[in-house]
Structures are given as C-alpha cells and as structure tokens.
Write a protein that holds these residues in place. Structure first.
Motif, mmCIF file in Angstrom:
data_model
loop_
_atom_site.group_PDB
_atom_site.id
_atom_site.type_symbol
_atom_site.label_atom_id
_atom_site.label_comp_id
_atom_site.label_asym_id
_atom_site.label_seq_id
_atom_site.Cartn_x
_atom_site.Cartn_y
_atom_site.Cartn_z
ATOM 1 N N LEU A 142 0.825 -1.202 0.000
ATOM 2 C CA LEU A 142 0.000 0.000 0.000
ATOM 3 C C LEU A 142 0.865 1.260 0.000
ATOM 4 O O LEU A 142 0.553 2.246 -0.680
ATOM 5 C CB LEU A 142 -0.926 -0.007 1.216
ATOM 6 N N ALA A 143 1.960 1.236 0.747
ATOM 7 C CA ALA A 143 2.866 2.389 0.782
ATOM 8 C C ALA A 143 3.495 2.633 -0.576
ATOM 9 O O ALA A 143 3.690 3.783 -0.987
ATOM 10 C CB ALA A 143 3.947 2.178 1.841
ATOM 11 N N MET A 144 3.820 1.561 -1.295
ATOM 12 C CA MET A 144 4.385 1.735 -2.632
ATOM 13 C C MET A 144 3.366 2.363 -3.584
ATOM 14 O O MET A 144 3.708 3.233 -4.390
ATOM 15 C CB MET A 144 4.869 0.390 -3.170
ATOM 16 N N VAL A 145 2.124 1.938 -3.479
ATOM 17 C CA VAL A 145 1.083 2.456 -4.372
ATOM 18 C C VAL A 145 0.741 3.906 -4.045
ATOM 19 O O VAL A 145 0.700 4.780 -4.929
ATOM 20 C CB VAL A 145 -0.181 1.578 -4.294
ATOM 21 N N GLU A 146 0.514 4.195 -2.756
ATOM 22 C CA GLU A 146 -0.004 5.502 -2.380
ATOM 23 C C GLU A 146 1.067 6.552 -2.119
ATOM 24 O O GLU A 146 0.818 7.756 -2.304
ATOM 25 C CB GLU A 146 -0.905 5.363 -1.147
ATOM 26 N N ASP A 147 2.255 6.133 -1.669
ATOM 27 C CA ASP A 147 3.281 7.105 -1.304
ATOM 28 C C ASP A 147 4.439 7.172 -2.290
ATOM 29 O O ASP A 147 5.095 8.205 -2.404
ATOM 30 C CB ASP A 147 3.819 6.797 0.097
ATOM 31 N N HIS A 148 4.707 6.065 -2.984
ATOM 32 C CA HIS A 148 5.784 6.073 -3.976
ATOM 33 C C HIS A 148 5.244 6.088 -5.402
ATOM 34 O O HIS A 148 6.012 6.054 -6.362
ATOM 35 C CB HIS A 148 6.717 4.878 -3.773
ATOM 36 N N GLY A 149 3.920 6.101 -5.551
ATOM 37 C CA GLY A 149 3.302 6.285 -6.858
ATOM 38 C C GLY A 149 3.443 5.135 -7.823
ATOM 39 O O GLY A 149 3.402 5.330 -9.038
ATOM 40 N N THR A 150 3.557 3.903 -7.329
ATOM 41 C CA THR A 150 3.660 2.745 -8.218
ATOM 42 C C THR A 150 2.264 2.221 -8.552
ATOM 43 O O THR A 150 1.265 2.631 -7.954
ATOM 44 C CB THR A 150 4.473 1.615 -7.578
ATOM 45 N N THR A 151 2.206 1.280 -9.476
ATOM 46 C CA THR A 151 0.943 0.612 -9.777
ATOM 47 C C THR A 151 0.649 -0.434 -8.705
ATOM 48 O O THR A 151 1.533 -0.816 -7.921
ATOM 49 C CB THR A 151 1.009 -0.079 -11.138
ATOM 50 N N GLU A 152 -0.572 -0.915 -8.699
ATOM 51 C CA GLU A 152 -0.955 -1.951 -7.735
ATOM 52 C C GLU A 152 -0.136 -3.228 -7.950
ATOM 53 O O GLU A 152 0.298 -3.879 -6.990
ATOM 54 C CB GLU A 152 -2.448 -2.250 -7.876
ATOM 55 N N ALA A 153 0.111 -3.590 -9.214
ATOM 56 C CA ALA A 153 0.908 -4.786 -9.508
ATOM 57 C C ALA A 153 2.335 -4.632 -9.023
ATOM 58 O O ALA A 153 2.933 -5.578 -8.498
ATOM 59 C CB ALA A 153 0.886 -5.073 -11.011
ATOM 60 N N LEU A 154 2.923 -3.423 -9.190
ATOM 61 C CA LEU A 154 4.284 -3.193 -8.700
ATOM 62 C C LEU A 154 4.325 -3.237 -7.173
ATOM 63 O O LEU A 154 5.318 -3.669 -6.578
ATOM 64 C CB LEU A 154 4.806 -1.846 -9.195
ATOM 65 N N GLY A 155 3.252 -2.791 -6.537
ATOM 66 C CA GLY A 155 3.185 -2.886 -5.083
ATOM 67 C C GLY A 155 3.239 -4.333 -4.622
ATOM 68 O O GLY A 155 3.957 -4.678 -3.677
ATOM 69 N N ALA A 156 2.473 -5.196 -5.292
ATOM 70 C CA ALA A 156 2.516 -6.627 -4.965
ATOM 71 C C ALA A 156 3.896 -7.205 -5.250
ATOM 72 O O ALA A 156 4.398 -8.058 -4.500
ATOM 73 C CB ALA A 156 1.457 -7.374 -5.760
ATOM 74 N N LEU A 157 4.553 -6.734 -6.337
ATOM 75 C CA LEU A 157 5.894 -7.202 -6.665
ATOM 76 C C LEU A 157 6.914 -6.743 -5.624
ATOM 77 O O LEU A 157 7.861 -7.463 -5.306
ATOM 78 C CB LEU A 157 6.295 -6.698 -8.057
#
Length: 407
Positions: A246-261
């Motif tokens: 969630l931090a990758m998606v919302e704070d680092h601006g990644t996609t949901e798939a990249l967050g899971a990765l």
C-alpha cells in the motif's frame, strides 16, 4: 505414544511441518496482496483498514492464548487441522464480504477467523519445529521459517498474477483456501504424537499440569529478553506484510501490480536468508547474526521511507526483508535451548512475537491517519534498533536436561 524411530517417519514429520509453515505464509500474503483492492471495493480509508487488521489481531490474541490449552488437551496432531481450516475459512469469508456482500462487517468477521486460526497454528507449528530441531540436533527453525517466507513469496506472486488476470478477491481467496486445506490433511496424517502433547514426557500426569508448566515460562526473565528481540523484528515483518504494498502504491506512486511485486521482493529476500542462514548462525552465533541483521533492517526501512526512485524502493525491500529474516526463528531456537522446557518457552515467546506481528500493523494504520504511512514506519526503525540491542538474550545456553522422547 508414537515415536519417530525411522528416517522415513522423521522425513514425513518434517515435510508436514514444512507444509504448514508454507500454508501460513501463503495465507498472509494472499490477504496482504489484495489489501489495496479490498480498500477500493469497500470504499474505506487507512483508519478503517487498520480496524480490519485490529479484528485480525483480536482473533490472533484469542488463538495465541488458546493454543496452549489445545496443545495440552488435544495435542498438536489433532488440533492443527482444525486451526488450519479455520484460517482458510477466514480467507473465503473475506472474499465473500469484499466482492459478493460488499459488507465491511463480514470482512471484519473473516479477518477475525483468519487471525484466530493463524494465531493458534503459529504457536503449534513453532512448537513442533522446535521439537524437530531438538530431535535432530541441528539449527532448522530458520529453514522452517524459510518455508513460511516461501509461502509469502508464492502468495504475493500469485496475488500479482491474480490482479493482472483480473481475478476477484473472492475467487482468488477461495482458490488459496482450498490449497491451504491440504496442509491440514498433512498435519493429521504425518505429525506424530510427541513430547509436545504427552504429559508423561515431563513427568506430569494431567493436562492441567501441562498448562501449569506452560505458565511457568512467563516467570523466566529470559523469556522477556528474547521477547524484545522478537518484538522489534515481528513488528517490522508484520508491518511490511500489511503496509509495504500500500505504501508503494499511495506514497511512492507505483501501480498496484508493482506494489505486490515489491512485497514479493521483500519476501524473496527474507526467504533466501532463512533457507541458507542456518550455517552462518552455527559459525558466528545468534547474537552476532541478530545484530548484523538488525542493522540491515534499520537501513532498509530508512531507505524505503526516503527513497527518491522506485529502483531504490526495491533495494530497500531487499535490505528490509533480509534484516527481519532470522529474528523470529532464532528467538524460537533460543526459547527451545532447554528441551525439558521447550514447549512452554516456545509457546510464551511465540505469543510475544505474534502479538507484535499481527497486532502491530493495525496500530500503524491508526497512527498513519495522523502522520502519514511513511512517517509511521519510523516506529519500526526504532523497534528494530531495540531488537538489535536486546540480542544477547538469545545467546546459546546449555540445556538443563535432555528430552525424554525422540520426538
């Protein structure tokens, strides 16, 4: 009482516990990888996600506290299948609540069942893992926890695949629940009756006496020293499992798939160190290894918070995962140094670790609503430092007695 008298029996016992560790990790990563989708489907904020995690934490506390009673009354061989099916059912309910009923309370109920089953199973599988370690005389708990991490890698990777293929949370969770139930069958058919569940192995005649022995562990100061080691590392591990994507998606601006990765990267790093870290522990000792890994975890989390690019976020995930890798398994090994008291001490220390692992992340969610998710992770940095400072409590000690059973 059954005994492990042949190599084949020992291998089946190991295989069953490996499968249970894997199933637990698979379940946790399945939930963690779908947190962003669940948040969107239910239309909730971080505070409400934190409350969902709190529901899981409450269930876990009940599971953790009841595990000793179940072990004393039924034995792990009979109790684990029930607790495994319980957290698998919890996953199914989470999926139904998200995609079918669109009901926040139903998802909360699913997470309660999920926490209840996982909490009890976690204590039992660590007690069994410690029994195998004592039986073989080798440092094996890091490898067992490596299978847990491998389960999280598989869960996160399958989560990314499910997202890419546009699987609903309900379909994804139901498939994973069916896979997890296989571990329940393996537990019943391959885990022997052991010293963990046999009152005569400790000279006690009733299950109430076994419960009294379990409670004695809480009077030992070393339990709390080891507990501090687990507290910091379990907080950092649980925080990553529930909030990294969630931090990758919302704070680092990644996609949901990249967050899971990113979560998968964290889990791969943790898995590699757990699978191959045992010989390093045997060579350099628990204290030195725990100190080095606390430094790695601290560095990784600070880098994750401050990283200016997605590439550095992935580097941070590697350091973070490696750093938290051996805190829990080495804490279990330290608690099991004395075979005569291993079951009671492992249960007590596991309780401390899993309270942090499962109840810490909801608190992070509550705090993040006020200071932001990335700033909240500084709490994990402080706890990792405390864990490193407390590492002498895990120093190898000589047992006061040898186990009376081959299990």
């Amino acid at each position: 009482m059954d005994t492990v008298s042949t190599q084949g029996q020992l291998l089946r016992w190991k295989f069953a516990i490996f499968a249970i560790f894997f199933a637990s990790g698979l379940s946790i990563a399945t939930w963690a990888a779908r947190v962003p989708a669940i948040k969107v489907a239910l239309g909730i904020d971080n505070l409400q996600v934190g409350l969902l995690l709190l529901g899981s934490g409450v269930g876990s506390l009940i599971g953790l506290s009841s595990a000793s009673f179940l072990i004393a009354r039924l034995g792990t061989r009979r109790a684990m299948p029930t607790t495994i099916v319980t957290f698998a059912l919890g996953l199914v309910v989470i999926g139904i609540g998200t995609d079918v009923a669109h009901a926040y309370p139903l998802v909360m109920a699913g997470l309660f069942l999920f926490g209840l089953g996982n909490g009890a199973t976690d204590v039992m599988m660590n007690v069994e893992g410690a029994a195998i370690e004592n039986h073989t005389g080798k440092t094996l708990l890091p490898m067992f926890h490596g299978l847990f991490s491998l389960g999280t890698v598989a869960g996160a990777s399958l989560g990314a695949l499910a997202i890419r293929l546009d699987f609903s949370v309900a379909a994804h969770a139901s498939i994973m629940a069916a896979v997890i139930c296989v571990a329940a069958v393996l537990a019943y058919t391959n885990v022997p009756r052991s010293a963990v569940e046999a009152p005569e192995a400790t000279g006690r005649s009733t299950w109430r006496d076994r419960l009294a022995l379990t409670l004695e562990a809480w009077k030992d100061p070393r339990t709390y020293g080891i507990g501090l080691v687990l507290l910091g590392m379990s907080f950092a591990e649980g925080g990553a499992n529930d909030w990294l994507a969630l931090a990758m998606v919302e704070d680092h601006g990644t996609t949901e798939a990249l967050g899971a990765l990113g979560l998968a990267t964290f889990s791969v790093s943790m898995t590699v160190v757990r699978l191959f870290g045992g010989p390093l522990v045997d060579r350099f000792g628990r204290v030195a290894i725990l100190r080095v890994l606390a430094l790695s975890a601290t560095t990784g989390m600070v880098l994750f918070i401050l990283a200016p690019s997605v590439e550095l976020v992935f580097v941070a995930a590697v350091l973070w995962g490696a750093g938290v890798s051996l805190g829990f398994p080495l804490g279990m090994s330290a608690a099991a140094d004395d075979p005569a008291r291993a079951a009671a001490r492992v249960s007590a220390v596991a309780t401390i670790g899993y309270v942090a692992f499962l109840c810490g992340p909801p608190l992070l969610g509550l705090i993040s609503e006020h200071i932001g998710l990335l700033n909240t992770l500084y709490i994990l940095v402080a706890l990792a430092i405390i864990s490193g400072l407390a590492s002498p409590a895990a120093r190898e000690s000589k047992p006061t007695a040898k186990p009376t059973s081959v299990e």
